[in-house]
Enzyme design. Structure first.
Site, short mmCIF file in Angstrom:
data_model
loop_
_atom_site.label_atom_id
_atom_site.label_comp_id
_atom_site.label_asym_id
_atom_site.label_seq_id
_atom_site.Cartn_x
_atom_site.Cartn_y
_atom_site.Cartn_z
N LYS A 1 0.84 -1.18 0.00
CA LYS A 1 0.00 0.00 0.00
C LYS A 1 0.87 1.24 0.00
CE LYS A 1 -1.63 1.89 4.00
NZ LYS A 1 -0.77 2.41 5.05
N HIS B 1 -0.36 -5.45 5.76
CA HIS B 1 0.40 -6.15 6.80
C HIS B 1 -0.48 -6.56 7.99
CE1 HIS B 1 0.78 -2.25 8.85
NE2 HIS B 1 1.17 -2.91 9.93
N LYS C 1 -0.59 -10.23 10.74
CA LYS C 1 -0.47 -10.26 12.20
C LYS C 1 -1.11 -11.54 12.73
CE LYS C 1 -0.63 -5.22 12.80
NZ LYS C 1 0.49 -4.74 13.61
N GLU D 1 -3.35 4.66 17.99
CA GLU D 1 -1.89 4.75 18.00
C GLU D 1 -1.45 5.92 18.88
OE1 GLU D 1 0.05 3.53 14.05
OE2 GLU D 1 -1.60 4.85 13.46
N HIS E 1 -6.43 -1.48 6.40
CA HIS E 1 -6.34 -2.29 7.62
C HIS E 1 -7.69 -2.46 8.34
CE1 HIS E 1 -2.22 -1.67 6.76
NE2 HIS E 1 -2.04 -0.56 7.43
N LYS F 1 -4.15 8.89 15.41
CA LYS F 1 -2.76 9.07 15.84
C LYS F 1 -2.77 9.89 17.13
CE LYS F 1 -0.83 7.79 11.78
NZ LYS F 1 -0.24 6.46 11.71
C1 BG6 Z 1 0.63 1.68 8.27
C2 BG6 Z 1 0.21 3.12 8.26
O1 BG6 Z 1 0.08 1.01 7.17
O2 BG6 Z 1 0.19 1.08 9.47
C3 BG6 Z 1 0.76 3.85 9.46
O3 BG6 Z 1 0.66 3.74 7.08
C4 BG6 Z 1 0.39 3.12 10.73
O4 BG6 Z 1 0.31 5.18 9.52
C5 BG6 Z 1 0.74 1.64 10.63
O5 BG6 Z 1 1.10 3.72 11.80
C6 BG6 Z 1 0.20 0.89 11.83
O6 BG6 Z 1 0.72 -0.41 11.81
P1 BG6 Z 1 0.97 -1.21 13.16
O7 BG6 Z 1 1.47 -2.54 12.69
O8 BG6 Z 1 1.98 -0.43 13.94
O9 BG6 Z 1 -0.34 -1.27 13.86
#
Ligand code: BG6
Length: 475
Positions: free
Chosen positions: A141, A171, A175, A209, A233, A324
């Site tokens: 992405k 991704h 997980k 986050e 996601h 965020k």
């Molecule tokens: C990414 C986003 O795809 O996923 C980021 O671009 C985000 O902004 C991240 O922080 C979050 O991934 P994880 O694995 O830390 O939850």
């Protein structure tokens, strides 16, 4: 179990993703004994570099980013790494790459580059006969920024590769705990009979986050939470929670069911959306400073109420939120069941079961059940968790879960697309997201400000309160 031997070419090999995620993931698989001794990783990027120089770059990256991994075997791993300087848009380097590739192993090409280069790479790989009908292409992405651009990207790749060769990474699907969602739902008899609008009041999906947009302001300000997190996601989490049982754990069976969920999503009205932007505090910069754009109306927080128009979910809303600079880093899915139809107890008390699936950071599950409060004072109910931490339940293996990229890259080599997004899935997600985003482009409204370290804007609380519901606290 080792996978088949492979030549994995990483385009963009000196970039952030390659050094921070892909190489450390490969090293961990090497340590786990899964990488065959003759497998090769070929870094490709524009700058001229020798194998040795590239290996030094990778060594430093692994030291920095593969926390906890034993660096003692790094030399053995680095021996399997090579480097080719290549010009994606020109002729330089392609013959060299072609000469390096072996015939009798899996060939995989990781496009860890800007999507604008996908077309050039795909074309040159086929023109030079480097990629063939068995080769695999891995893309990351952002896969487009709207339906039109996603379609164009799909069409570009389709000119040279079949859908069965294209691995679109999200991704979150790599997980462990996200995959576990499918195990919980489809390997247990307990949940599935209740997994519908008759028994479930509503579902909350939170990905909170603590980080801000930091050094990624340039990218993020053109994306926002909707494009950065929700279209991909969060959408995957929603699909895995809401989909019908696939007939088999098989790439197309799973992806067909996910696609049906996305297609069944109702359009979201303005009243069901809250957008937020974090504010600075003291010396800490706010979003506008982070992206260096005082007029930005991009959201760093998004909460929305989503309805799925099908038999299973009619009347059960899904509330999604992500942001965020929130109070804590927490990703979880909360299933709130309906109360029993009739209470035989006089005293009021909590009445609804709740299942909390904790995705990160403390992976596990809490099932809240009602029991009698101990004591002679009558039949009073309290809600207590049946809590399971995967780390405790599974022992050391539960505490040491592989990173998403480890699983996903090995799946590419194995040729298993189950945990990758199919082209039609990505397009369907954009088709749902596009009208929402364009309604913001038309409006002059700024996102609601929220304090860094809070749970997000107050308006998001109201999104729930007005339905007589409340978010589970972010903690
Ligand atoms: C990414 C986003 O795809 O996923 C980021 O671009 C985000 O902004 C991240 O922080 C979050 O991934 P994880 O694995 O830390 O939850």
């Amino acid at each position: 179990i080792p996978v088949d031997s492979f030549d994995l070419v990483i385009f963009g090999a000196t970039g952030d993703l390659a050094l921070r995620k892909i190489m450390p993931a490969l090293y961990r698989r090497f340590l786990a004994g899964q990488m065959p001794h003759d497998a090769r990783i070929i870094g490709a990027a524009r700058s001229e570099m020798t194998d040795t120089q590239f290996r030094d770059t990778v060594r430093a990256a692994i030291r920095e980013h593969a926390a906890g991994a034993d660096p003692g075997q790094l030399d053995g791993f680095l021996d399997q790494i090579h480097y080719v300087a290549i010009d994606a848009q020109g002729v330089g380097g392609w013959d060299h790459l072609s000469a390096l590739m072996r015939d009798d192993v899996v060939r995989a090409f990781y496009f860890s580059v800007a999507p604008s280069l996908f077309g050039d790479l795909a074309r040159r790989l086929s023109e030079h006969g480097i990629a063939d009908g068995d080769s695999r292409i891995v893309v990351e992405k952002p896969f487009g920024r709207d339906l039109e651009s996603a379609r164009a990207l799909n069409a570009t790749l389709a000119r040279h590769f079949g859908e069965g060769q294209i691995y679109r990474i999200d991704h979150y699907l790599g997980k462990e705990t996200v995959q576990n969602l499918m195990a919980v739902r489809f390997a247990n008899i307990l949940f599935e009979p209740l997994w519908n609008a008759q028994y479930i009041d509503h579902v909350q999906i939170t990905v909170a986050e603590t980080v801000g947009v930091g050094g990624r302001g340039g990218y993020y300000d053109h994306a926002g939470a909707m494009r950065d997190m929700v279209q991909n996601h969060m959408m995957q989490l929603l699909c895995l929670t809401a989909m019908e049982p696939p007939y088999h754990f098989d790439p197309d069976a799973v992806r067909d069911e996910k696609l049906k969920v996305i297609r069944a999503l109702e359009p979201v009205s303005d009243a069901d959306i809250v957008r937020g932007q974090y504010q600075g505090e003291g010396d800490a910069p706010g979003y506008l400073e982070d992206v260096d754009n005082p007029d930005s109306r991009t959201e760093s927080y998004l909460a929305l109420k989503v309805r799925i128009a099908n038999w299973r979910w009619q009347g059960t809303p899904f509330y999604l939120r992500t942001g965020k600079k929130l109070r804590a880093r927490t990703s979880e899915i909360v299933i709130t069941f309906k109360p029993p139809p009739h209470s035989i107890f006089d005293e009021a008390g909590p009445r609804a079961n709740q299942l909390v699936i904790k995705l990160q950071p403390d992976e596990g599950m809490d099932l809240f059940v009602m029991i009698k409060e101990p004591g002679p004072g009558g039949m009073r109910l309290v809600q207590v968790p049946l809590d399971m931490s995967f780390a405790e339940a599974l022992g050391p293996e539960g505490a040491d879960m592989p990173d998403a990229y480890e699983r996903l890259i090995m799946d590419v080599i194995r040729g298993n697309q189950t945990l990758f997004m199919r082209g039609d899935e990505v397009e369907a997600a954009w088709a749902w997201v596009d009208p929402i985003i364009s309604s913001w482009d038309d409006s002059k409204h700024r996102p609601e400000p929220y304090d860094a370290g809070s749970s997000g804007p107050d308006e998001a609380l109201r999104l729930m309160h007005r339905d007589n519901r409340r978010w589970r606290e972010i903690r």
